[in-house]
Design a protein around this motif. Structure first.
Motif, PDB file in Angstrom:
ATOM      1  N   ALA A  52       0.828  -1.207   0.000  1.00  0.00           N
ATOM      2  CA  ALA A  52       0.000   0.000   0.000  1.00  0.00           C
ATOM      3  C   ALA A  52       0.861   1.256   0.000  1.00  0.00           C
ATOM      4  O   ALA A  52       0.478   2.290  -0.557  1.00  0.00           O
ATOM      5  N   ASP A  53       2.036   1.167   0.611  1.00  0.00           N
ATOM      6  CA  ASP A  53       2.932   2.316   0.696  1.00  0.00           C
ATOM      7  C   ASP A  53       3.796   2.486  -0.552  1.00  0.00           C
ATOM      8  O   ASP A  53       4.343   3.553  -0.795  1.00  0.00           O
ATOM      9  N   TYR A  54       3.889   1.418  -1.342  1.00  0.00           N
ATOM     10  CA  TYR A  54       4.737   1.480  -2.531  1.00  0.00           C
ATOM     11  C   TYR A  54       4.129   2.443  -3.551  1.00  0.00           C
ATOM     12  O   TYR A  54       2.947   2.411  -3.847  1.00  0.00           O
ATOM     13  N   ALA A  55       4.940   3.298  -4.073  1.00  0.00           N
ATOM     14  CA  ALA A  55       4.492   4.232  -5.117  1.00  0.00           C
ATOM     15  C   ALA A  55       5.335   3.997  -6.360  1.00  0.00           C
ATOM     16  O   ALA A  55       6.290   3.217  -6.336  1.00  0.00           O
ATOM     17  N   SER A  59      12.580   4.841  -5.562  1.00  0.00           N
ATOM     18  CA  SER A  59      13.659   5.510  -4.826  1.00  0.00           C
ATOM     19  C   SER A  59      13.107   6.161  -3.554  1.00  0.00           C
ATOM     20  O   SER A  59      13.736   6.092  -2.510  1.00  0.00           O
ATOM     21  N   GLU A  60      11.959   6.770  -3.626  1.00  0.00           N
ATOM     22  CA  GLU A  60      11.347   7.340  -2.425  1.00  0.00           C
ATOM     23  C   GLU A  60      10.950   6.230  -1.456  1.00  0.00           C
ATOM     24  O   GLU A  60      11.119   6.364  -0.249  1.00  0.00           O
ATOM     25  N   PRO A  66      14.330   1.424   4.496  1.00  0.00           N
ATOM     26  CA  PRO A  66      15.682   0.869   4.342  1.00  0.00           C
ATOM     27  C   PRO A  66      15.811  -0.542   4.917  1.00  0.00           C
ATOM     28  O   PRO A  66      16.800  -1.221   4.661  1.00  0.00           O
ATOM     29  N   GLU A  67      14.812  -0.975   5.657  1.00  0.00           N
ATOM     30  CA  GLU A  67      14.853  -2.318   6.240  1.00  0.00           C
ATOM     31  C   GLU A  67      14.612  -3.409   5.196  1.00  0.00           C
ATOM     32  O   GLU A  67      14.854  -4.582   5.452  1.00  0.00           O
ATOM     33  N   VAL A  73      11.742  -4.887  -2.894  1.00  0.00           N
ATOM     34  CA  VAL A  73      11.393  -3.705  -3.691  1.00  0.00           C
ATOM     35  C   VAL A  73      11.107  -4.131  -5.132  1.00  0.00           C
ATOM     36  O   VAL A  73      10.131  -3.677  -5.736  1.00  0.00           O
ATOM     37  N   ASP A  74      11.925  -5.032  -5.665  1.00  0.00           N
ATOM     38  CA  ASP A  74      11.696  -5.537  -7.017  1.00  0.00           C
ATOM     39  C   ASP A  74      10.352  -6.265  -7.105  1.00  0.00           C
ATOM     40  O   ASP A  74       9.618  -6.121  -8.092  1.00  0.00           O
TER      41      ASP A  74
END
Length: 85
Positions: A52-55, A59-60, A66-67, A73-74
């Motif tokens: 839900a937080d992924y935009a 990079s943001e 960072p955890e 991320v991919d």
């Protein structure tokens, strides 16, 4: 800065199905099967929250999380691209 959490990274990858399914799976049961009934539900919930937080700008997202390892991320980017496609 938060320390990298390999288990959370693996849970996101498992939850999305990245690398093991032809399209995003978003499957809590896969995470629970891998991490057990105690840790699995919390990790699945964390994966949903992270998605839900992924935009569009990873990079943001990376700065905010960072955890997470690059695989997570991919996996989230793959899921988001599939949804947009």
């Amino acid at each position: 800065m938060k320390a990298m959490e390999p288990r959370l990274t693996r849970a996101v990858v498992e939850w999305t199905g990245w690398g093991s399914t032809p399209r995003p799976a978003r499957d809590d049961a896969r995470v629970i099967a891998r991490f057990g009934g105690v840790a699995g539900p919390a990790l699945a919930k964390a994966a949903r929250t992270l998605e839900a937080d992924y935009a569009a700008s990873s990079s943001e997202f990376r700065l905010r999380h960072p955890e997470l390892g690059g695989d997570a991320v991919d996996a989230l980017a793959w899921s988001a691209a599939y949804d947009r496609g």
